[in-house]
Design a protein around this motif. Structure first.
Motif, mmCIF file in Angstrom:
data_model
loop_
_atom_site.group_PDB
_atom_site.id
_atom_site.type_symbol
_atom_site.label_atom_id
_atom_site.label_comp_id
_atom_site.label_asym_id
_atom_site.label_seq_id
_atom_site.Cartn_x
_atom_site.Cartn_y
_atom_site.Cartn_z
ATOM 1 N N UNK A 88 20.548 -5.103 44.711
ATOM 2 C CA UNK A 88 22.104 -5.400 44.485
ATOM 3 C C UNK A 88 22.402 -4.788 43.146
ATOM 4 N N UNK A 89 23.712 -3.909 43.256
ATOM 5 C CA UNK A 89 24.082 -3.424 42.044
ATOM 6 C C UNK A 89 25.018 -4.113 41.253
ATOM 7 N N UNK A 90 24.823 -4.184 40.109
ATOM 8 C CA UNK A 90 25.563 -4.959 39.252
ATOM 9 C C UNK A 90 26.720 -3.896 38.508
ATOM 10 N N UNK A 91 27.725 -4.529 37.685
ATOM 11 C CA UNK A 91 28.553 -3.867 36.895
ATOM 12 C C UNK A 91 27.848 -2.649 36.121
ATOM 13 N N UNK A 92 28.115 -1.508 36.061
ATOM 14 C CA UNK A 92 27.496 -0.665 35.209
ATOM 15 C C UNK A 92 27.741 -0.534 33.727
ATOM 16 N N UNK A 93 26.735 -0.243 32.915
ATOM 17 C CA UNK A 93 26.765 -0.162 31.622
ATOM 18 C C UNK A 93 27.514 1.215 30.983
ATOM 19 N N UNK A 94 28.205 1.067 29.935
ATOM 20 C CA UNK A 94 28.842 2.135 29.561
ATOM 21 C C UNK A 94 27.714 2.806 28.360
ATOM 22 N N UNK A 95 27.542 3.864 28.502
ATOM 23 C CA UNK A 95 26.676 4.738 27.293
ATOM 24 C C UNK A 95 27.620 5.084 26.201
ATOM 25 N N UNK A 96 27.826 4.143 25.246
ATOM 26 C CA UNK A 96 28.498 4.278 24.205
ATOM 27 C C UNK A 96 27.623 5.366 23.224
ATOM 28 N N UNK A 97 28.272 5.887 22.175
ATOM 29 C CA UNK A 97 27.456 6.680 21.204
ATOM 30 C C UNK A 97 28.110 6.380 19.773
ATOM 31 N N UNK A 98 27.226 6.578 18.708
ATOM 32 C CA UNK A 98 27.840 6.561 17.494
ATOM 33 C C UNK A 98 27.941 7.706 16.759
ATOM 34 N N UNK A 99 28.725 8.079 15.764
ATOM 35 C CA UNK A 99 28.742 9.332 15.060
ATOM 36 C C UNK A 99 29.256 9.127 13.446
ATOM 37 N N UNK A 100 29.499 10.032 12.792
ATOM 38 C CA UNK A 100 29.846 9.768 11.538
ATOM 39 C C UNK A 100 31.188 10.686 11.302
ATOM 40 N N UNK A 101 32.195 10.470 10.401
ATOM 41 C CA UNK A 101 33.320 11.101 10.382
ATOM 42 C C UNK A 101 33.615 11.823 9.101
#
Ligand SMILES: Nc1nc2c(ncn2[C@@H]2O[C@H](COP(=O)(O)OP(=O)(O)O)[C@@H](O)[C@H]2O)c(=O)[nH]1
Ligand SMILES: [Mg+2]
Length: 683
Positions: A459-472
């Motif tokens: 069974x496939x469940x809702x996908x995960x979103x591959x967030x990232x972090x960075x600096x500004x």
């Protein structure tokens, strides 16, 4: 294969957008060359290049297909690649082991996302290209507009074959290199009404070729013409140097224009001997010498029902022989070849040797994977590996029936082995298995294969979103320190880091600016390691940190207490502190989305895309269908397939693939941080 010389050995791919006719063209090339007895058909389910049941069922290529054959004294390997964005990565990997490609474009619809993406990829990899404008027999075909669209894309097309296309339809081509016509009946005179257009196009071809070479240009300016031999030779050089992309045309399903294209592929695209030399990891060129120690790259892994796991490799230098020992240089692993086979779609043909430019398969290697480099046990140069694109969409999966978990995991492991753009992992906080692929369809097809090959349902469940972090912003001279000098073994290391943002997509870069031995040379790699390790989990929500340049500008060490561990931790602490000071933000993946729907749905679909924070970029009518291109954050598109079906009563279609990362708006960031904190509290 041993009778064919290296400069008569060619391997090339068919690339382009899904559904434009690559597989059909491959079938036509193979049939015209006498490599197959009958013309395979995608629609009829008889394509020799369709090798797995899911491809026949969907009438669409899902995995690259390799076909080796002999033709006119040459040995050729043709690789048909998938056009769909979910599976294109497979074609990109294969291109890493080939010498050129035919970019196929439909004359009825022009270059599309898949065409552009593969063209850009070939540009970045410096792969010589021919273009084939297909489906000239279709009613809405427009040769001139398609050539213009290739120009708009940034390519440098030059017409070599002109269509013979009158009121009764498409009949064949005029070959401007040889100034002859080719129709279904064979070679004929150029039709009178095309004579002027052909002369004009020929003049443009001559001019374009002359402009690519100083000596030719001089001759052309003096004499006003070039000989056929000059033009042919000039075109070879211009194609291989990627100054020009020669354009051919035809209709794959009726085999028109295909012979001329085959001749061009073997004359204009480089052979294994005269392609740009391969490079070792140190940048040294490797000559295609059959007598040198073996050096080869693995471009594909196939799980074969009968033969087991096959590693398909391209010989770069040396000669591969059956029943011999080799070394996997990527993994420092001894391997042994049994029999070697040339792949001909789903069939295999045993061979007794494979030289430079040949692509063959070896069964049951122990620990060899797609992208790896292999070579002779002694004296093999270590080639550069083929980079493997990483998947972007992850689904949590679970076995449908309890108790099947181990089987699911083991079977998926086999599929991941075959398709390196899949990744199977486990989420630390929830313990769930995560299957990551290039898109929704990629993951769904994998689940289908799992059921077909191993009989397990998941069974496939809702996908995960591959967030990232960075600096500004920049943060300067931030200290990372480890000091533990009381009792036991002492630990001491200090580094000072300056971090600054890098453009999107450039990753992490480490710059060593240590002078005067403030940190001993031998311990600087430890600082770098610590920095990379700390980048795996950012301060906001634990997602990887990307696009940061880290300068290591100063440090302190201690003669006795400084060691690798101390500096690794100092680097790690320093990075964490510096990122906190550099105003970190959350990045979210944004997808390129193309939705095709019947005209009346346009208003609803556009409105819906906007409500998903989408930016509509264009909306174009193609016949009765409307095609909308938009960029939408991935988190808003997770269940789009079923939602589009219900909005359009099943009449809509869409494609989506990763485009870029963008700063996420504050309400999204807050939600993601809150979820991460909740996850940490549970875990
Ligand atoms: N009329 C016409 N149909 C074509 C031509 N080439 C391919 N097709 C059809 O277009 C569909 C997709 O072709 P296919 O070779 O699978 O495209 P691919 O996805 O690029 O490999 C099939 O139904 C083919 O029969 C052509 O030159 N003319
Ligand atoms: Mg295909």
């Amino acid at each position: 294969m041993k009778d064919v010389k290296v400069n008569d050995t060619h391997c090339f791919a068919l690339i382009g957008h899904a559904g434009d006719g690559k597989t059909s063209l491959g079938e036509a090339l193979l049939h015209r060359a006498g490599a197959t007895a009958s013309l395979g058909s995608v629609a009829g389910g008889t394509a020799h290049l369709s090798t797995i049941p899911e491809e026949k069922e969907r009438q669409s290529t899902l995995t690259s297909s390799i076909f080796g054959f002999d033709h006119s004294g040459k040995h050729l390997t043709l690789v048909d690649t998938p056009g769909d964005s979910n599976f294109q990565a497979d074609g990109r990997i294969a291109l890493g082991a080939l010498d050129g490609a035919i970019l196929l474009v439909s004359a009825a619809s022009g270059p599309k996302v898949g065409t552009q993406r593969m063209w850009h990829f070939c540009q970045s990899q410096e792969i010589p290209l021919l273009a084939f404008i297909n489906a000239m027999d279709k009613e809405r075909s427009d040769f001139a507009a398609t050539v213009d669209a290739l120009k708009d894309m940034g390519a440098n097309p030059v017409i070599v074959a002109l269509p013979i296309d009158d009121a009764d339809g498409f009949k064949g081509i005029v070959d401007l290199l040889h100034m002859s016509a080719m129709t279904a009946a064979g070679e004929t005179e150029i039709p009178g009404e095309l004579a002027a257009a052909a002369a004009d196009a020929r003049a443009q071809l001559v001019e374009a070729v002359a402009e690519c070479d100083d000596a030719l240009l001089e001759k052309y300016l003096e004499e006003g013409e070039l000989t056929d031999a000059d033009v042919a030779q000039g075109l070879v050089l211009a194609t291989r140097a990627r100054r020009l992309m020669p354009v051919y045309c035809g209709a794959a399903t009726s085999e028109l224009g295909v012979d001329t294209l085959m001749q061009a592929a073997t004359e204009l695209l480089p052979s294994a001997a005269d392609r740009e030399p391969w490079k070792t990891v140190d940048g040294e060129p490797v000559a295609a010498d059959p007598d040198a120690p073996l050096a080869a790259v693995v471009l594909k892994t196939v799980i074969d029902r009968y033969a087991g796991t096959l590693s398909v490799f391209r010989v770069v230098s040396g000669t591969a022989r059956p029943d011999s020992s080799v070394l996997n240089l990527t993994r420092d692993q001894k391997e042994r070849f049994g029999k070697l086979h040339v792949l001909r779609g789903a069939e295999h043909l045993e061979v007794d040797s494979a030289g430079p430019g040949d692509i063959v398969a070896a069964a049951k290697l122990k620990n060899t994977h797609t992208g790896d480099v292999i070579g002779a046990e002694k004296g093999a140069p270590k080639l550069r590996e083929i980079p493997i694109p990483q998947g972007v969409i992850s689904y949590a999966i679970s076995a449908k029936s309890k108790g099947d978990e181990d089987k699911v995991y083991a079977s998926l492991g086999r599929l991941v082995e075959e398709d390196p753009t899949l990744h199977l992992g486990r989420e630390a906080s929830t313990g769930e298995f995560l299957l990551t692929g290039m898109g929704e369809l990629h993951v769904r097809i994998t689940v289908q294969k799992l059921q077909r090959l191993f009989g397990v349902d998941v069974e496939l469940k809702r996908p995960k979103v591959p967030y990232r972090e960075t600096i500004t912003r920049r943060a300067e001279n931030v200290e990372g320190k480890l000091k533990k000098q009381t009792g036991g073994k002492g630990m001491f290391g200090v580094c000072y880091l300056t971090v600054e943002p890098k453009p999107r997509g450039e990753g992490i870069e480490f710059v060593d600016e240590i002078k005067g031995g403030a940190i001993p040379r031998s311990l600087i790699p430890a600082v770098e390691k610590g920095i990379y390790a700390a980048c795996e989990a950012g301060p906001l929500a634990g997602y990887p940190i990307v696009d940061v340049r880290v300068h290591c500008i100063d440090g302190k060490h201690h003669a006795v207490d400084s060691n690798e561990m101390a500096f690794k931790l100092a680097g790690s602490f320093g990075l964490k502190a510096a990122v906190q000071k550099a105003k970190p933000i959350l990045l979210e993946p944004v997808m390129d989305v193309e939705v095709s729907i019947p005209g009346p749905f346009v208003g609803d679909i556009m409105g819906d895309l906007s409500s998903r924070r989408g930016r509509v970029q264009s909306s174009e009518a193609k016949g009765s269908t409307q095609v909308i291109q938009a960029q939408v954050p991935m988190s808003e598109m997770l269940e789009y397939a079923s939602q589009l079906t219900s909005m359009t009563g099943g009449q809509g279609e869409f494609h989506m693939e990763f485009s870029h990362y963008d700063e996420s708006p504050s309400h999204v960031t807050e939600k993601v941080i809150a979820e991460a904190q909740a996850g940490r509290a549970e875990g």
